[in-house]
Structures are given as C-alpha cells and as structure tokens.
Design an enzyme around this catalytic site. Structure first.
Site, PDB file in Angstrom:
ATOM      1  N   ARG A 158      48.285  33.170  32.042  1.00 53.64           N
ATOM      2  CA  ARG A 158      47.239  33.912  31.609  1.00 53.64           C
ATOM      3  C   ARG A 158      46.375  32.683  30.915  1.00 53.64           C
ATOM      4  O   ARG A 158      46.537  31.781  30.261  1.00 53.64           O
ATOM      5  CB  ARG A 158      47.393  34.799  30.564  1.00 53.64           C
ATOM      6  N   GLY A 260      44.831  47.745  25.386  1.00 51.79           N
ATOM      7  CA  GLY A 260      43.479  47.640  24.840  1.00 51.79           C
ATOM      8  C   GLY A 260      42.369  47.990  25.772  1.00 51.79           C
ATOM      9  O   GLY A 260      41.897  47.387  26.495  1.00 51.79           O
ATOM     10  N   ALA A 261      41.925  49.183  25.359  1.00 53.35           N
ATOM     11  CA  ALA A 261      40.506  49.659  26.048  1.00 53.35           C
ATOM     12  C   ALA A 261      39.354  49.051  25.644  1.00 53.35           C
ATOM     13  O   ALA A 261      39.173  48.467  24.723  1.00 53.35           O
ATOM     14  CB  ALA A 261      40.365  51.219  25.885  1.00 53.35           C
ATOM     15  N   GLY A 266      38.641  41.184  34.164  1.00 49.24           N
ATOM     16  CA  GLY A 266      38.008  40.015  34.985  1.00 49.24           C
ATOM     17  C   GLY A 266      38.665  38.881  35.284  1.00 49.24           C
ATOM     18  O   GLY A 266      40.066  38.895  35.185  1.00 49.24           O
ATOM     19  N   CYS A 269      42.144  36.256  38.559  1.00 51.11           N
ATOM     20  CA  CYS A 269      43.458  36.943  38.976  1.00 51.11           C
ATOM     21  C   CYS A 269      43.313  38.258  39.427  1.00 51.11           C
ATOM     22  O   CYS A 269      43.303  38.707  40.508  1.00 51.11           O
ATOM     23  CB  CYS A 269      44.625  36.290  38.115  1.00 51.11           C
ATOM     24  N   LYS A 272      40.787  39.334  41.951  1.00 50.79           N
ATOM     25  CA  LYS A 272      40.989  38.878  43.551  1.00 50.79           C
ATOM     26  C   LYS A 272      42.315  39.406  43.830  1.00 50.79           C
ATOM     27  O   LYS A 272      42.548  39.840  45.161  1.00 50.79           O
ATOM     28  CB  LYS A 272      41.043  37.324  43.304  1.00 50.79           C
TER      29      LYS A 272
END
Length: 430
Positions: A158, A260-261, A266, A269, A272
C-alpha cells in the site's frame, strides 16, 4: 543472494531497498538515468515513508542502480517490476513488460548458469507463462524449465506503508511450476519469513498467483464500495453511517478494515486492477456484475459531493478550496485521486479553485496547471467560499480557527475528518 530488479517505480524501488535490508545484494535496472543517479546517491526517487532511510543506508553497499542490463548476468534471480497501465478498454498494456522480457532474454543468452525470472508486476492470469516466458525464450535461445525458470510473486504494498507492508506481510505468495524455482524463491524469502515471524507462505502455480493479486484488490475495492453504498443509504435516512459501519466491523466475518466510507478509492492499484480483471473476464465471455457495480459506486461518489456543494450555491465565480490532492495520505501519488474529478468539474462549472496537499502539489500542478495552489491548508481557506476535503491528511483534522478566514464557511467533508463546529456550514459526504 544476488538479485536484479527491472524497474524502479513504487514497487521496484521499494522491493530493491527492502531486499537489501534483508541482506541480499541488489541492483536496480532502469532506463531513466535520473532515477539511477538518485538511487546511487542514496536518495529514493519517490515519496514513501521509510524508503529514504533504506536507500540511504544501503546505496553503495548492498544496493546500486544502473541502466545496463548486463548487470543481470551477475545475479541469481531477476524480478520484473514494471508498470502495466490500463488501455482504453481497461485491459492492461504489457508493452513495458514485453520489452523488458526481450531485453532480459537477450542478456540471459550469455549466461551459462541457472537463473530465475520472477514477475512482480500485476498481470492477468497466464501472462507469466504465456507471454513473459516465451519472450525470454525467443530472445535468449534458452528453454523455460531447463535453462531458466519463471515464477510469479505478487506484491501487496500500500502506498504510504509500502516498506512496512513488505517487511511485515500478512502473507507471501509464490507461484512457480518447478521444485528448482520454489527452492530459489525459498532462499530469497527466507530472511523475510524469519524477520516477519513466519507469515503464511502460499505456494501455487503462476496463474493462480497472478489471480490472487487481482482477487485481493477486487475484494477490498468492492468492500469499500459496499461501505459507501451503505453509507449513502444511511445518509438518506439521517442515520450515522460511522456508528453502523463500526458496529458491523465487529463481526469477525466482516472485519473493520476497509469500511471507512467516504469519497472512494483511487491510486495505482484498485482502479487499474478492477478494470483489468473486468476486461479479462469479459474477454472470456463472463460479465462480472458485482465488480462493475463496485466501480460504478466509486465513480459516483465525487458527483454526490459536488451535489452537496450545489445545494448551497452555484460554484460559478466562487472560490473553492480542495484540501488533499493525493489519492490517500502518506503519498504524493495522484493517480486516480478523487480530487481530480472534483477539480475538473469545479473548473468546468466556472469555480475559482485553489488546491492544497502536503506533498502532492507539484504532481497535481502538472495535471491542472491553471488553478491556484496554496502553501498550507490555512492559506487555501483564506477568502474561500467553500472547502472540499478530498484526502484525510491528519493536519486537516487539526483545522479550527483557520475556517474563520473563509467567506461563506461551507465545508463538505469527503473523508469525515474535520470536526464539526459552530459557525461552519458543515456536511460530511456520508
């Protein structure tokens, strides 16, 4: 062991520096001379917490960089860590991977001893076996399984926590088809397994390893979109979505991560990879309806945020601050950032946009050179009619009296990080 890493982007540089930290001798091979110089000078070419320290520590010792593929000849294994961007239909562009495989094959033609080639890039199932392997065979005149082996080792890094994720993995996935390849992979990853406290090591085929990466990201992206869908429903009923999502996260079958709303996902990763696996499924005649719905929900979140602003006023001629430009905190990466559709639509609506981000301003400036950029969140808020919070940087949670410098003091919070206070026309997206 001696390892070569082809590619020095987010994945390649992180993997190289972490392997050096684990005691391997590592060489990065990249066509960008500026990146090569940066690594050799001890400077990470990307913004990633903890990476600068590793590169500085190991450059000139167990880590070096070069533009010369000949460096591969002195290594035991090569990891291909190159970009696989999306084509217009969502499928992945294998141009860089094919070119690297051909160059690697040409180099390996002069190597007499065994070599392992490991795909690190995210590629759809069968790519390693049916594209990468044959390219290397053709260019080298050697045979997979006899002269060299191919393998797949997907990354689960991440941005913002990539070093931590590599050195403390939830799992290690190794895909190969020969015992010799697995033996080599075991030797490469043995120091990591020991350091990380024996995480699960999944040994499987190359295509299964490729699919595991896509399934992993598709599931997480879908989980976020489902959380957003539920939060959108909560908002329609005046229900506190945070309390609802926190409660369901206590169920061991669901878990609290990725609930987590907000404005959506984006980065390099999730967008795509979901697009790629959807396109791959369609190429085989299967329509992945749940995954497509996850994408649709994600794409609609910025529009919902702009609708909340439009409920207050027409943005034409108004000054609107967009706080947060990177796709997530902890990185300067703006790829598929939710701030991009916000800014694009605001500009088209005639708004006077000012953007701010702690580290991603210059990257966004290349995308939107004609909007204003502030040097701090406080400066961005001066004389702004509204502020849209697009990224949950911690410093935005500390904003307080800075909002007093706004004109109309409208705050639409896409990440639910700003504290509601008197004097603000505040509304969270969910």
């Amino acid at each position: 062991m001696k390892l070569s890493i082809i590619g020095s982007g987010y994945v390649g540089t992180t993997v190289a520096a972490c392997f050096a930290e684990l005691g391997h001798d590592v060489v990065n091979v990249d066509i960008d001379e500026d990146i090569v110089r940066s690594i050799n000078a001890g400077n990470a070419p990307i913004h990633e917490p903890g990476l600068d320290e590793l590169v500085e520590t190991h450059a000139g010792d167990r880590l070096r960089a070069t533009t010369d593929y000949e460096a591969v000849l002195d290594t035991d294994a090569t990891f291909l860590a190159l970009p696989t961007p999306s084509n217009e239909d969502g499928s992945i562009d294998l141009g860089a991977m094919k070119a690297a495989a051909a160059s690697l094959g040409e180099t390996l033609a002069a190597k007499d001893d065994y070599h392992l080639v490991v795909t690190k890039s995210t590629v759809v199932p069968t790519t390693t076996a049916e594209v990468i392997g044959p390219r290397i065979e053709e260019a080298s005149g050697k045979t997979v399984g006899d002269d060299f082996d191919i393998a797949m080792n997907p990354e689960f890094l991440r941005e913002g926590t990539a070093v931590e994720d590599f050195l403390g993995p939830d799992k290690i996935v190794l895909g190969a088809s020969t015992e010799r390849a697995f033996d080599c992979l075991d030797e490469i990853f043995a120091p990591l397994v020991e350091r990380a406290g024996n995480p699960p090591v999944v040994k499987t085929g190359t295509s299964e390893a490729e699919m595991i990466k896509y399934a992993n990201n598709a599931f997480l992206a879908s989980k976020i979109s489902l959380a957003n869908d539920l939060a959108n429903i909560c908002k329609e009923f005046g229900v506190d979505s945070t309390e609802v999502l926190d409660a369901i996260g206590l169920d061991s079958r669901i878990g609290s991560s990725f609930l987590g709303a907000g404005l959506g996902w984006g980065g390099s990763c999730f967008p795509k990879d979901t697009a790629a696996i959807i396109a791959a499924a369609r190429s085989r005649g299967y329509e992945p309806r749940v995954l497509q719905a996850a994408v649709d929900v994600n794409d609609e979140q910025p529009t919902r945020m702009l609708d909340l602003l439009a409920d207050r006023f027409d943005p034409d001629g108004k000054r609107v601050a967009v706080l947060g430009l990177s796709f997530k905190p902890g990185t300067d990466d703006i790829r598929e950032s939710r701030a991009i559709p916000l800014i694009q639509n605001l500009v088209e609506a005639g708004a006077d946009v000012v953007g701010y981000d702690p580290v991603a301003t210059e990257n966004m400036r290349e995308h939107f050179p004609d909007i204003d950029y502030a040097s701090s969140a406080a400066d961005a808020l001066v004389d702004a009619d509204a502020a849209l919070v697009a990224t949950d940087w911690d410093e935005f949670a500390a904003l307080d009296s800075e909002f007093d410098e706004m004109r109309e003091r409208v705050v639409i919070d896409g990440r639910r990080i700003v504290t509601r206070r008197d004097g603000l026309d505040y509304e969270s997206l969910v």
